[in-house]
Design an enzyme around this catalytic site. Structure first.
Site, PDB file in Angstrom:
ATOM      1  N   SER A  24       0.587  -1.386  -0.326  1.00 24.80           N
ATOM      2  CA  SER A  24       0.183  -0.006  -0.047  1.00 24.80           C
ATOM      3  C   SER A  24       0.670   1.277   0.273  1.00 24.80           C
ATOM      4  CB  SER A  24      -1.336  -0.190   0.912  1.00 24.80           C
ATOM      5  OG  SER A  24       0.023   0.204   2.206  1.00 24.80           O
TER       6      SER A  24
ATOM      7  N   ASP B 179      -3.663   7.650   7.992  1.00 22.98           N
ATOM      8  CA  ASP B 179      -4.445   6.704   8.922  1.00 22.98           C
ATOM      9  C   ASP B 179      -3.662   6.087   9.732  1.00 22.98           C
ATOM     10  OD1 ASP B 179      -4.132   4.657   7.225  1.00 22.98           O
ATOM     11  OD2 ASP B 179      -5.230   4.034   5.807  1.00 22.98           O
TER      12      ASP B 179
ATOM     13  N   HIS C 257      -1.167   4.202   7.327  1.00 23.43           N
ATOM     14  CA  HIS C 257      -0.350   4.904   6.130  1.00 23.43           C
ATOM     15  C   HIS C 257       0.183   6.321   6.983  1.00 23.43           C
ATOM     16  CE1 HIS C 257      -2.625   1.745   4.623  1.00 23.43           C
ATOM     17  NE2 HIS C 257      -1.269   1.472   4.120  1.00 23.43           N
TER      18      HIS C 257
END
Ligand SMILES: *[C@@H]1O[C@H](CO)[C@@H](O)[C@H](O)[C@H]1NC(C)=O
Ligand SMILES: *[C@@H]1O[C@H](CO)[C@@H](O)[C@H](O)[C@H]1NC(C)=O
Length: 369
Positions: free
Chosen positions: A36, A313, A316
């Site tokens: 990610s 978040d 991340h």
């Protein structure tokens, strides 16, 4: 059209094409593999919780669009792309078409790991093995665009950032049995053996200049701290960072060995600098409100002053942290995390230069052992 008009038109075309020439990128193409942290939207159409194609993701991206990047803005790959002199970001594999592939493709996928089962409790994802299969499909199309395009594969930059999920969404998650099968040392070794084969496949598909990113201090992410609680006398989950450290030490040696072993190969290792180094920024709260999987709540409000936050978040980083990571990977600002060279040096120097650095490292490794 008269002959004179044709000449004038040709002159005009020449003038306008020289006027619009931009700076050539430092490499002909840039191919991206990872999780990610690198994903530009490959998961958008997959059946998974690990996707970020909804607001407030992307609130600070050009146009404020939620592209599927797991941040408020650009990720570190975007910053490296800019520093290399490209005038567009590298497209996701899921949408890349036609001649676009000649400038590179981004295969990265949220929740993906070195191990194929990693992240499966979140839904579909494109594992490292599958990313390599996808790259094989891209490479098979390149000969249609001619010999130069094919030869360029060996001049391009390749970055690989994978392994975070093999800890977060495998070894340290109770949905997986790996921690009852392996001690951390054995697990790291199993990952490294598999990763070594994956990096060799990338080499066999024509890659020569490959930057491999270490796993971050995932025990210091808010997601893991909220899940396990900080260790006594620490801000982070120390057992996770200790397991990751074993992996990273082995990865540095793997990268040296691959450069020595594979003809023409130039591998470099780039460690994640500790985001807790980052001074007075807010590191104990996420900027967006998070769901129980620590991703942002859909369409919810976000913090003010996002540049003062480390975490966007639960897992991340904010764009400002991504920009710093991209810049330090490119120019080695934090050289203690880089072995043997930064990306700027990787793309501009030849193999002899790197081999000398690797041999120095290996001789100090042996003499200190
Ligand atoms: C295990 O997976 C299920 C969904 O398959 C999920 O609801 C649960 O939160 C997961 N457990 C952990 C510790 O992530
Ligand atoms: C975060 O840290 C700041 C300053 O150290 C403190 O004032 C604040 O209460 C903390 N917030 C949380 C959610 O722990």
């Amino acid at each position: 059209m008269t002959r004179g008009a044709v000449v004038v038109l040709a002159l005009l075309l020449m003038i306008s094409s020289t006027t619009f020439v931009r700076c050539e990128p430092q490499v002909p193409c840039y191919f991206v593999f990872g999780d990610s942290l690198s994903d530009p939207g490959n998961n958008n159409d997959l059946n998974t919780k690990a996707k970020a194609n909804y607001p407030p993701y992307g609130i600070d991206f050009p146009g404020g669009v939620a592209t599927g990047r797991f941040s408020n803005g650009r990720n570190f790959v975007d910053r490296i792309t800019e520093l290399l002199g490209f005038d567009e970001y590298i497209p996701p594999y899921s949408t890349a078409k036609g001649r676009q592939i000649l400038k590179g493709v981004n295969y990265a996928s949220g929740a993906a790991g070195i191990r194929s089962e990693t992240g499966q409790h979140l839904g579909d994802r494109i594992s490292m093995d599958q990313q390599l299969v996808n790259h094989g499909l891209t490479v098979a199309k390149i000969p249609w665009y001619g010999f130069t395009a094919l030869r360029n594969l060996g001049k391009c930059l390749y970055t690989v950032n994978i392994g975070n999920n093999d800890y977060i969404n495998n070894y340290f998650n109770s949905n997986y049995s790996s921690s009852s099968i392996y001690y951390p040392e054995e697990y790291a070794q199993a990952l490294i053996s598999k990763y070594g084969l994956q990096l060799k496949s990338l080499y066999l598909l024509g890659a020569r200049k490959i930057a491999v990113f270490g796993v971050g201090l995932v025990g210091c992410t808010l997601g893991e701290i909220y899940t396990f609680g900080p260790s006594e006398g620490s801000l982070c989950v120390d057992k996770i960072n200790e397991a990751v450290k074993i992996f990273n030490e082995k990865l540095i040696n793997l990268v040296d060995d691959l450069t020595m072993e594979l003809p023409g190969a130039q591998f470099t290792y780039i460690g994640a600098s500790s985001s807790t180094d980052t001074g007075s920024a807010v590191a104990n709260t996420t900027c967006c409100k998070v769901r129980d999987d620590f991703q942002c709540v859909e369409f919810d409000t976000v913090c003010e002053g996002r540049d003062n936050y480390i975490f966007w978040d639960g897992y991340h980083p904010t764009e400002v942290v991504n920009i710093l990571s991209g810049e330090s990977a490119y120019s080695g600002i934090n050289s203690k995390y880089i072995h043997p060279v930064d990306i700027k040096t990787l793309v501009s120097c030849d193999r002899e230069f790197m081999l000398r650095k690797v041999k120095d490292r290996i001789s100090t490794r042996l003499s200190s052992a």
